[in-house]
Design a protein around this motif. Structure first.
Motif, PDB file in Angstrom:
ATOM      1  N   HIS A 101       0.846  -1.189   0.000  1.00 11.60           N
ATOM      2  CA  HIS A 101       0.000   0.000   0.000  1.00 11.60           C
ATOM      3  C   HIS A 101       0.879   1.235   0.000  1.00 11.60           C
ATOM      4  CE1 HIS A 101      -3.714  -2.227   1.760  1.00 11.60           C
ATOM      5  NE2 HIS A 101      -3.421  -2.572   0.537  1.00 11.60           N
ATOM      6  N   TYR A 155      -5.580   5.003  -4.562  1.00 12.16           N
ATOM      7  CA  TYR A 155      -4.519   5.695  -3.834  1.00 12.16           C
ATOM      8  C   TYR A 155      -4.309   7.033  -4.525  1.00 12.16           C
ATOM      9  CZ  TYR A 155      -3.768   0.962  -2.173  1.00 12.16           C
ATOM     10  OH  TYR A 155      -3.953  -0.278  -1.617  1.00 12.16           O
ATOM     11  N   GLU A 180      -9.124  -0.470  -5.090  1.00  9.01           N
ATOM     12  CA  GLU A 180      -8.460   0.353  -4.071  1.00  9.01           C
ATOM     13  C   GLU A 180      -7.849   1.577  -4.743  1.00  9.01           C
ATOM     14  OE1 GLU A 180      -5.530  -2.181  -2.294  1.00  9.01           O
ATOM     15  OE2 GLU A 180      -7.018  -3.414  -1.270  1.00  9.01           O
ATOM     16  N   HIS A 223      -6.979  -5.597  -8.068  1.00  8.74           N
ATOM     17  CA  HIS A 223      -6.868  -7.021  -7.726  1.00  8.74           C
ATOM     18  C   HIS A 223      -8.090  -7.546  -7.001  1.00  8.74           C
ATOM     19  CE1 HIS A 223      -5.320  -4.383  -4.696  1.00  8.74           C
ATOM     20  NE2 HIS A 223      -5.375  -5.309  -3.772  1.00  8.74           N
ATOM     21  N   HIS A 242       0.556  -3.288  -6.796  1.00  7.79           N
ATOM     22  CA  HIS A 242      -0.813  -3.708  -7.070  1.00  7.79           C
ATOM     23  C   HIS A 242      -1.006  -3.594  -8.570  1.00  7.79           C
ATOM     24  CE1 HIS A 242      -2.318  -4.348  -3.160  1.00  7.79           C
ATOM     25  NE2 HIS A 242      -2.524  -3.104  -2.798  1.00  7.79           N
TER      26      HIS A 242
HETATM   27 CU   LIG Z   1      -4.199  -3.443  -1.284  1.00  6.86          CU
END
Ligand SMILES: [Cu+2]
Length: 335
Positions: free
Chosen positions: A18, A189, A187, A179, A104
């Motif tokens: 992350h 970011y 997700e 994923h 990721h």
């Molecule tokens: Cu993750």
């Protein structure tokens, strides 16, 4: 103590998978030009509000609230964040914090939004245009990892189009981990730098979107499976603006249910370019055309490879394809 070793190992592992953005490459220190964030665990992702409660991180949502703009609490750092002066035509690159890497699979995107006056007082509620995107760089690579252009990298950058009008802007980078999109849990970011563009032009950036609003949980990217090999990926958000006046019309939001052979409007040829084929990302294979989604999970049950059960799981415990197989008390998957 055994437990604390385990905890440290978990933190280290999560930190490298992350990430959050904190510096402009080649310019200054951590959070000098990039807005800091207030989330307790800076590197946690932003997810949809419809995701299982157990899975939601720090009350940050893609589809409501303002965290999707520049990350949680970022606006509260606006006043103390400096403004980096850049020339139109320059490349600006944001790097992830604490030596992490973007491990990721998923697309990278860069957006800009012009501040009405000083970017130090701008909350990012205005119009955003996209200046960069990438997704799959190798159709033969590991589609769960290295096939994606940004996999394993530590930064996302974009060239400010020469036509960009002078002024102060938020420069927003975003990486989306897909994923877990097969269970509708992408997700996000994101991070924003404050920049002042000089030497620019008189283009009309567009098409534009707003945050939240640019993405929906029903979009292709949010229901995509990286499993079972390569398949065409439709990058979410509007078409990339490279200059000129391709703006104007309606934002080309990612309407996944309409592979509409949209009669190209003669008046706005640029705006009708398929969002998925990034003109800037020359490495992206032409295969990334907006093909019909190969996976269309039905309303009720989980799709193939989707989660169909487990402790704390609140989704449907049935499969639209395959059979539900329990791996452990916390995870069952349609196979
Ligand atoms: Cu993750």
């Amino acid at each position: 103590m055994k437990a604390s070793f385990a905890a440290i190992a978990v933190v280290a592992q999560v930190a490298s998978a992350h990430y959050s953005f904190d510096t402009v490459v080649g310019n200054g220190r951590s959070y000098q030009y990039v807005r800091d964030l207030t989330r307790p665990t800076k590197y946690n992702p932003i997810k949809y509000s419809t995701n299982p409660t157990a899975d939601i991180r720090d009350n940050s949502f893609v589809d409501k609230g303002t965290d999707i703009v520049c990350n949680q609490g970022a606006f509260s750092a606006a006043g103390k964040t400096e403004v980096l002066e850049v020339k139109a035509g320059d490349k600006v690159t944001l790097k992830v914090a604490v030596g992490a890497k973007m491990e990721h699979p998923g697309p990278s995107l860069v957006y800009m939004s012009k501040a009405p006056s000083s970017v130090k007082t701008y909350d990012g509620s205005g119009e955003w245009f996209k200046i960069f995107e990438d997704a799959v760089c190798s159709t033969s690579g590991d589609f769960t990892k290295g096939a994606w252009c940004s996999y394993g990298k530590d930064s996302i950058g974009a060239t400010i189009p020469k036509d960009t009008p002078d002024g102060e802007y938020l420069f927003r980078v975003e990486h989306i981990g897909v994923h877990r999109s097969h269970v509708n849990q992408p997700e996000h970011y994101v991070g924003c730098a404050q920049i002042k563009v000089t030497g620019g032009g008189s283009g009309t950036p567009g098409p534009t979107v707003k945050f939240p609003g640019a993405y929906k949980s029903t979009d292709d990217y949010a229901n995509f499976s990286i499993y079972n090999g390569f398949k065409a990926f439709k990058i979410p958000g509007p078409a990339v603006w490279t200059g000129g006046s391709s703006g104007g019309g309606a934002a080309v939001a990612d309407e996944e249910t309409t592979p509409a052979p949209a009669a190209p409007s003669a008046s706005a040829p640029a705006a009708s370019a398929p969002a998925a084929s990034a003109p800037a990302a020359s490495a992206a294979p032409p295969a990334a055309a907006p093909a019909a989604p190969s996976q269309a999970p039905d309303a009720g049950c989980a799709a193939l490879y989707g989660q169909c059960g487990g402790k704390n799981f609140k989704g449907a415990v049935c499969c639209s394809a395959g059979a539900c197989k329990a791996f452990n008390p916390y995870y069952s998957q349609c196979l």
